[in-house]
Design a protein around this motif. Structure first.
Motif, short mmCIF file in Angstrom:
data_model
loop_
_atom_site.label_atom_id
_atom_site.label_comp_id
_atom_site.label_asym_id
_atom_site.label_seq_id
_atom_site.Cartn_x
_atom_site.Cartn_y
_atom_site.Cartn_z
N ALA A 11 38.54 14.47 28.16
CA ALA A 11 37.89 13.42 27.37
C ALA A 11 37.34 12.32 28.26
CB ALA A 11 38.88 12.84 26.36
N PHE A 29 35.03 15.06 20.42
CA PHE A 29 35.29 16.49 20.58
C PHE A 29 34.31 17.11 21.58
CE2 PHE A 29 34.90 20.98 19.21
CZ PHE A 29 36.20 21.37 19.45
N ILE A 32 35.17 16.11 25.10
CA ILE A 32 36.32 16.86 25.62
C ILE A 32 35.87 18.23 26.11
CG2 ILE A 32 38.49 18.00 24.98
CD1 ILE A 32 39.05 15.60 23.15
#
Length: 79
Positions: A11, A29, A32
């Motif tokens: 992240a 998301f 990441i």
């Protein structure tokens, strides 16, 4: 615990890669995913260049560099 550590580095490095490559943020998301793939790319490139190091900061820098390379490649295909 190692999995959370891996996600945290992903992240952070994905976010840093997005900051270095302006306009390429993909949300938490997506960052990441970019960071994880970038860490693989960065680790491979660092190995090929003979660059070694340790510690959390070094891992984040290598992963962010790999994320930047990934974002660069993605931008080539987006155009």
């Amino acid at each position: 615990m190692e999995f959370l550590y891996f996600l945290l580095i992903g992240a952070i490095s994905g976010w840093l890669g997005g900051q270095l490559w302006k306009g390429s943020g993909f949300g938490l998301f997506g960052n990441i995913i970019v960071g994880i793939v970038g860490s693989i790319i960065g680790g491979w490139l660092a190995g090929k260049l003979g660059i070694g190091g340790g510690g959390l900061l070094w891992q984040i820098i290598i992963a962010a560099g790999g994320a930047w390379v990934l974002l660069f490649v993605i931008s080539l295909f987006k155009k």
